[in-house]
Design a protein around this motif. Structure first.
Motif, PDB file in Angstrom:
ATOM      1  N   ALA A  31       0.824  -1.612  -0.459  1.00 20.97           N
ATOM      2  CA  ALA A  31      -0.217  -0.102  -0.109  1.00 20.97           C
ATOM      3  C   ALA A  31       1.266   1.024   0.164  1.00 20.97           C
ATOM      4  O   ALA A  31       0.545   2.835  -0.633  1.00 20.97           O
ATOM      5  CB  ALA A  31      -1.124  -0.086   1.488  1.00 20.97           C
ATOM      6  N   THR A  32       1.600   1.166   0.531  1.00 20.36           N
ATOM      7  CA  THR A  32       2.692   1.886   0.737  1.00 20.36           C
ATOM      8  C   THR A  32       3.332   2.411  -0.607  1.00 20.36           C
ATOM      9  O   THR A  32       4.294   4.260  -0.857  1.00 20.36           O
ATOM     10  CB  THR A  32       4.285   1.693   1.446  1.00 20.36           C
ATOM     11  OG1 THR A  32       3.668   1.483   3.190  1.00 20.36           O
ATOM     12  CG2 THR A  32       4.598   3.882   2.368  1.00 20.36           C
ATOM     13  N   LEU A  33       3.378   1.429  -1.618  1.00 21.96           N
ATOM     14  CA  LEU A  33       4.233   1.905  -2.645  1.00 21.96           C
ATOM     15  C   LEU A  33       2.610   2.852  -3.776  1.00 21.96           C
ATOM     16  O   LEU A  33       3.350   3.446  -4.906  1.00 21.96           O
ATOM     17  CB  LEU A  33       3.895   0.434  -3.894  1.00 21.96           C
ATOM     18  CG  LEU A  33       5.000  -0.403  -3.413  1.00 21.96           C
ATOM     19  CD1 LEU A  33       5.495  -1.186  -3.723  1.00 21.96           C
ATOM     20  CD2 LEU A  33       6.390   0.552  -2.878  1.00 21.96           C
ATOM     21  N   HIS A  34       1.447   2.955  -3.367  1.00 20.00           N
ATOM     22  CA  HIS A  34       0.573   4.432  -4.044  1.00 20.00           C
ATOM     23  C   HIS A  34       0.955   5.339  -3.634  1.00 20.00           C
ATOM     24  O   HIS A  34       0.506   5.920  -4.189  1.00 20.00           O
ATOM     25  CB  HIS A  34      -0.280   3.505  -3.761  1.00 20.00           C
ATOM     26  CG  HIS A  34      -1.248   2.297  -3.986  1.00 20.00           C
ATOM     27  ND1 HIS A  34      -1.071   1.892  -5.596  1.00 20.00           N
ATOM     28  CD2 HIS A  34      -1.334   0.947  -3.627  1.00 20.00           C
ATOM     29  CE1 HIS A  34      -1.308   0.393  -5.139  1.00 20.00           C
ATOM     30  NE2 HIS A  34      -1.046   0.468  -4.488  1.00 20.00           N
ATOM     31  N   GLN A  35       1.863   5.489  -2.962  1.00 18.50           N
ATOM     32  CA  GLN A  35       1.583   6.817  -2.017  1.00 18.50           C
ATOM     33  C   GLN A  35       3.031   7.770  -3.090  1.00 18.50           C
ATOM     34  O   GLN A  35       4.194   7.332  -3.386  1.00 18.50           O
ATOM     35  CB  GLN A  35       2.439   6.836  -0.833  1.00 18.50           C
ATOM     36  CG  GLN A  35       1.820   6.136   0.293  1.00 18.50           C
ATOM     37  CD  GLN A  35       0.238   7.051   0.295  1.00 18.50           C
ATOM     38  OE1 GLN A  35      -0.179   7.957   0.109  1.00 18.50           O
ATOM     39  NE2 GLN A  35      -0.663   6.691   0.130  1.00 18.50           N
ATOM     40  N   ASN A  36       3.164   9.150  -3.255  1.00 12.41           N
ATOM     41  CA  ASN A  36       3.711   9.732  -4.314  1.00 12.41           C
ATOM     42  C   ASN A  36       4.388  10.564  -2.955  1.00 12.41           C
ATOM     43  O   ASN A  36       5.042  10.871  -2.667  1.00 12.41           O
ATOM     44  CB  ASN A  36       3.088  10.837  -5.028  1.00 12.41           C
ATOM     45  CG  ASN A  36       3.649  11.868  -5.558  1.00 12.41           C
ATOM     46  OD1 ASN A  36       5.108  11.482  -5.435  1.00 12.41           O
ATOM     47  ND2 ASN A  36       3.270  12.160  -6.865  1.00 12.41           N
ATOM     48  N   TRP A  37       5.599   9.401  -3.526  1.00 10.87           N
ATOM     49  CA  TRP A  37       7.033  10.314  -2.172  1.00 10.87           C
ATOM     50  C   TRP A  37       7.877  11.648  -2.526  1.00 10.87           C
ATOM     51  O   TRP A  37       8.496  12.441  -1.022  1.00 10.87           O
ATOM     52  CB  TRP A  37       8.021   8.856  -1.835  1.00 10.87           C
ATOM     53  CG  TRP A  37       9.663   8.907  -2.620  1.00 10.87           C
ATOM     54  CD1 TRP A  37       8.858   7.867  -4.286  1.00 10.87           C
ATOM     55  CD2 TRP A  37      10.301   9.096  -3.347  1.00 10.87           C
ATOM     56  NE1 TRP A  37       9.857   8.016  -4.710  1.00 10.87           N
ATOM     57  CE2 TRP A  37      11.018   9.127  -4.062  1.00 10.87           C
ATOM     58  CE3 TRP A  37      10.787  10.507  -2.718  1.00 10.87           C
ATOM     59  CZ2 TRP A  37      11.687   9.985  -4.960  1.00 10.87           C
ATOM     60  CZ3 TRP A  37      12.854  10.811  -3.059  1.00 10.87           C
ATOM     61  CH2 TRP A  37      12.445  10.240  -4.137  1.00 10.87           C
TER      62      TRP A  37
END
Lengths: 141, 234
Positions: free
Chosen positions: B73-79
């Motif tokens: 799920a963290t991979l869907h965030q725009n870091w």
């Protein structure tokens, strides 16, 4: 404690400084700039570390850096470094209570499934484990 | 001789009491008033730690239960936006600290200017947050009836729920911070603060630094936990 015969007023002031901190302690802008630079540095480090795959160690490093950044903000920007013992106690109390909440809750979650092989939850991604989890807990209790 | 010196000291204290308009009548000394303000603000911040703490605890529990889903799920965030916002908030903390330095050294323009810069950074933060939120909405990552259950797991939805509640509560704090800092900029402009009195400014600064600290933890927990790659957009 030296209480001189003509310094009763100052003695009171010193006592209050000891519990809440200095009234007019001026932190230089150079100190703020150095702390700001350190915070930027650690932000870049935490992003760079995230690009390297270290497994569970990634979490430990990221949280350690966050704690260091928090301490920098607390001690210098929020002046805790120059505050007195009562203020420090209030600051510590907030974090200690949060720590108690996390440790007690996680010790419960970590030990609840000891009869099912010691794992907190089945490590299966997807929807099904959620349902399994709820069902197994209902039958257990 | 000793008695006469004490008498002079207490007379001076009474004179100071009457000369200082910032000293409220219920306090004996400016030090006592300052200490009460700091103590009260830190008590409030302790309750804030517990409020955000409950959300952090929920995050920790479900991360322990569903490590794989939390990782993905963290991979869907725009870091990249998250990282920019981290730098924006850290910079705003720096400018708030400088505004207090300005008050302590009677530099009114520095105080007001830094407060206005801080407010500007707060707006930049919220605009970035809006860009992220609308992207999540269009990708079907908003929990509830908008959530794309065919593409993402229910546990991803749970993560996104934590994401929206935690960043949402933090965003509300940023909004309130804008109001407080605007009032402080107004007060500073009206010459309320000087080297002898700037307690409201310091209290407002403590609030803003706390908001910064919350984000310092939200950034790695919500954006970086799954690992990131340059150029990959994650």
């Amino acid at each position: 404690m030296t209480v001189s015969h003509d310094a009763s007023g100052e003695a009171v002031l010193e006592h209050e400084e000891n519990i809440v901190g200095h009234l007019h302690h001026i932190v230089s802008w150079q100190t703020y700039l150095a702390v700001y630079a350190a915070l930027l540095f650690f932000t870049i480090v935490t992003v760079l570390v995230a690009t390297v795959h270290l497994g569970e160690f990634n979490t430990i490093v990221a949280l350690s850096i966050a704690v260091v950044k928090m301490l920098l903000v607390l001690l210098f920007f929020m002046h805790v470094r120059w505050s007195g013992s009562v203020l420090r106690m209030v600051v510590l109390a907030g974090f200690i209570w949060f720590g108690i909440m996390v440790v007690l809750t996680m010790s419960d979650y970590a030990s609840r499934h000891w009869d099912q092989g010691g794992s907190a939850a089945p490590n299966v991604p997807g929807v099904a484990p959620v349902v399994q989890q709820v069902n197994s807990e209902q039958t257990n209790h | 001789m000793a008695d006469s010196t004490i008498a002079v000291t207490s007379t001076q204290a009474v004179e100071v009491h009457h000369e200082d308009p910032a000293l409220k009548h219920q306090f004996d000394t400016p030090e006592q008033q300052y200490g009460a303000s700091m103590f009260g603000m830190w008590m409030f911040l302790s309750t804030e730690i517990m409020m955000f703490g409950g959300l952090f605890l929920g995050y920790i529990v479900y991360r322990a239960l569903y490590p794989q889903a939390w990782h993905e799920a963290t991979l869907h965030q725009n870091w990249i936006i998250g990282g920019i916002n981290t730098i924006v908030l850290i910079t705003s903390s720096f400018t708030v600290a400088l505004s207090i330095y300005g008050a302590q050294t009677n530099k009114k323009r520095l105080t007001v200017g830094c407060l206005l810069l801080t407010i500007l950074f707060a707006f930049v933060f919220l605009v970035n947050k809006y860009i992220e939120y609308s992207a999540h909405y269009h990708e079907g990552l908003l929990p509830g009836k908008w959530f794309n259950t065919t593409e993402y797991s229910r546990q991803t939805e749970l993560f996104m729920l934590f994401y929206f509640v935690m960043t949402g509560l933090h965003g509300i704090h940023v909004l309130i911070g804008i109001l407080i800092l605007s009032y402080m900029a107004y007060k500073a402009w009206k010459n309320t603060f000087h080297s002898g009195y700037y307690t409201p400014l310091e209290v407002a600064g403590l609030y803003w630094h706390f908001v910064d600290i919350v984000w310092i933890f939200l950034f790695p927990l919500l954006y970086l936990m799954g690992g990131i790659t340059f150029g990959g957009g994650h």
